[in-house]
Write an enzyme that holds these catalytic residues in place. Structure first.
Site, PDB file in Angstrom:
ATOM      1  N   GLU A 167       5.721  50.560  26.560  1.00 47.31           N
ATOM      2  CA  GLU A 167       6.052  50.025  25.243  1.00 47.31           C
ATOM      3  C   GLU A 167       4.938  49.584  24.506  1.00 47.31           C
ATOM      4  O   GLU A 167       4.028  49.031  25.114  1.00 47.31           O
ATOM      5  CB  GLU A 167       6.972  48.942  25.767  1.00 47.31           C
ATOM      6  CG  GLU A 167       7.788  48.359  24.722  1.00 47.31           C
ATOM      7  CD  GLU A 167       8.221  49.299  23.733  1.00 47.31           C
ATOM      8  OE1 GLU A 167       9.554  49.826  24.362  1.00 47.31           O
ATOM      9  OE2 GLU A 167       7.846  49.597  22.818  1.00 47.31           O
ATOM     10  N   LYS A 222      -1.631  53.427  27.225  1.00 50.74           N
ATOM     11  CA  LYS A 222      -1.230  52.150  26.956  1.00 50.74           C
ATOM     12  C   LYS A 222      -2.480  51.286  27.231  1.00 50.74           C
ATOM     13  O   LYS A 222      -2.751  50.302  26.329  1.00 50.74           O
ATOM     14  CB  LYS A 222      -0.281  51.824  27.933  1.00 50.74           C
ATOM     15  CG  LYS A 222       0.317  50.129  27.887  1.00 50.74           C
ATOM     16  CD  LYS A 222       1.199  49.874  26.932  1.00 50.74           C
ATOM     17  CE  LYS A 222       1.196  48.199  26.919  1.00 50.74           C
ATOM     18  NZ  LYS A 222       2.695  47.899  26.578  1.00 50.74           N
ATOM     19  N   CYS A 278      -0.442  40.925  26.760  1.00 52.76           N
ATOM     20  CA  CYS A 278      -1.062  42.253  27.071  1.00 52.76           C
ATOM     21  C   CYS A 278      -2.716  42.453  27.116  1.00 52.76           C
ATOM     22  O   CYS A 278      -3.173  42.857  27.951  1.00 52.76           O
ATOM     23  CB  CYS A 278      -0.467  43.285  26.206  1.00 52.76           C
ATOM     24  SG  CYS A 278       1.273  43.611  26.598  1.00 52.76           S
TER      25      CYS A 278
END
Ligand code: UDX
Ligand code: ADP
Length: 471
Positions: A167, A222, A278
């Site tokens: 995501e 990612k 993150c």
């Protein structure tokens, strides 16, 4: 007969957090023919998602309430019925927490896959027939391998296809990012499963934006995307300190750099240091991977992005102590903003945590205001940070302020840490009257406007700017 369904008609998402909630809401909105069930072990969180008062949704995200209103109860459902939904679904998204490990091998760097593992065991136990399992949580590279092993070792009758679909949404603009993504990444080996997932996104995303890769590329992309973004912030933050010394203005420098097409203008805003769930976690994980594969130069390179981030937070609190005559004892400081960025109520890894703790350690009395963050969240962040660092115990040296004026009343200084829109329009002439004199404004987000300050006698410091820094 094929083990795959013709198309996906029922999805289960395990984890109703900042990723799972908004992502599934947008899938439900764009795919009215798919039933989307979001499940979580956290009963309170699920109650929040089911609340009739849309202001009580567990997370704040602009536009989310409208999407929930349009889809909930039609094809979007929130519940704690994990086993049932696993059993009934063709495809399961994993959106559970993946924090940094705090003990054992890789402690402080590697991602803790405990929750992913628990889910894999549950899926192996309750799924029926063939199930596509999609890892969406930020995971360590080669997690898909782990997942596949656990699934196959724990289930003799059923089969699985594991895909990686990281995501890239950014909090505060999650709905917009999900609705118009720059790209959707699908990593895997099972072409048929990848096509079924692609079909879901193709309901609203242009097919040329849906990229298929091998599974490791998808996982590493990612981590690397986040590391590159964080690196830009550390780069500009390091230059902000140089601006303060030389007379250059960081906003002018950012604008000039960003005008170069090769560099682009995004992620060049200097600030108090990046936060969010993150960036730090992903860089630590990248550093761990490089160490593991014996690439010490590469790991050191990325570690420095974090070193600068921590340095930026600490230099801001040090500078405040200096400006306030070397001591904060008995001084009141109003903190405006605690979330890690505007338009979210998320406080994970917010720069405000470290900066506030530094100021408290110096004896300051803090009055903290944030339009969306609750008091108990701030309390928890302080406790967690102290537990990690084994540092001093905070007693009652900070208070939560419901409104800006309460925070600012009699303050010796105001410190702006989040770029909330309402802080931009503050008329500092009015505030000067209720502050203690001499008073300071420390603006780490460049939100104060010249016209609102020019008629005051307030001392003013803005990150990355010498004119004000030398007041
Ligand atoms: C990030 C990535 O952007 C997203 O793609 C990924 O899926 C998750 O991690 P997020 O953490 O939600 O998203 O927010 P982001 O907008 O990236 O901001 C992260 C931090 O960097 C915030 O603290 C923000 O204030 C800071 N930041 C961002 C800056 O200091 N300057 C900038 O120019 C941009
Ligand atoms: P993110 O930002 O990645 O979405 P959050 O912490 O906001 O992370 O959300 C993760 C969610 O996953 C939490 O609500 C947590 O309760 C849920 N969760 C973790 N483990 C499990 C599990 N085994 N089964 C169901 N839900 C889980």
């Amino acid at each position: 007969m094929s083990k795959y369904p013709k198309s996906i008609s029922r999805i289960c998402c395990i984890g109703a957090g900042y990723v799972g909630g908004p992502t599934m809401a947008v899938i439900a909105k764009n795919c009215p023919n798919i039933i989307v069930n979001v499940v979580d072990v956290d009963v309170e969180r699920i109650m929040g998602w089911n609340s009739s008062d849309l202001k009580k949704l567990p997370i704040f995200e602009p536009g989310l309430d409208k999407v929930i209103q349009d889809t909930r109860g039609k094809n979007l459902f929130f519940s704690t019925e994990i086993s049932r939904e696993i059993e009934l679904s063709d495809l399961i998204f994993l959106c559970v927490n993946t924090p940094t490990k705090n003990r054992g091998v890789g402690a402080g760097k590697a991602i803790d896959l405990k929750w992913v593992e628990i889910c894999a065991r549950e899926i192996a136990k309750f799924s029926k027939g063939h199930t596509i399992v999609v890892e969406k949580s930020t995971v360590a590279v080669r997690t898909a391998d782990v997942l596949e092993n656990i699934l196959n070792a724990n289930s003799q009758k059923n089969s699985f296809s594991v895909l990686s679909n990281p995501e890239f949404l950014s909090e505060g603009s999650a709905i917009e990012d999900l609705q118009n993504p720059d790209r959707v990444l699908i990593g895997g080996v099972d072409e048929k499963a990848m096509d079924l997932l692609k079909e879901i996104y193709a309901n609203w995303v242009n097919e040329d934006k849906i990229l298929k890769t091998n599974i490791w590329s998808s996982e590493l992309s990612k981590l690397t995307s986040n590391a590159f973004l964080a690196q830009r912030i550390s780069s500009i933050n390091s230059i902000s300190a140089l601006c303060e010394k030389t007379g250059a203005d960081i906003d002018e420098v950012s604008k000039s750099i960003g005008a170069d097409n090769r560099l682009g203008e995004d992620f060049l805003k200097a600030g108090p240091g990046f936060g969010g769930s993150c960036f730090q976690k992903d860089i630590l994980n990248l550093v761990y991977l490089c160490e593991f594969f014996n690439l010490p130069e590469v790991s050191k390179y990325w570690e420095n992005v974090l070193t600068i981030n921590n340095w930026q937070k600490n230099r801001i609190s040090k500078l405040i102590v200096e400006k306030l005559f070397g001591t904060l004892n008995g001084k009141k400081i109003a903190i405006l903003g605690f979330s890690f960025k505007a338009n979210t109520n998320d406080t994970r890894e917010s720069a405000a945590i470290r900066i506030c703790l530094n100021l408290l350690e110096e004896g300051a009395s803090l009055f903290i205001h944030d339009p969306k963050v609750q008091k108990n969240q701030i309390e928890n962040e302080f406790k967690n940070q102290q537990m990690q660092n084994n540092s001093f115990e905070i007693k009652s040296s900070w208070q939560y302020s419901e409104n800006i004026n309460d925070a600012i009343q009699d303050a010796n200084a105001v410190l702006i840490l989040t770029e909330w829109e309402e802080y931009r329009s503050i008329d500092w002439k009015d505030k000067e009257e209720i502050m203690s004199s001499p008073a300071w404004i420390f603006d780490t987000r460049s939100v104060t406007e010249e016209k609102n300050l020019s008629k005051t006698k307030l001392n003013f410091w803005r990150l990355g700017n010498i004119n004000t820094a030398n007041n």
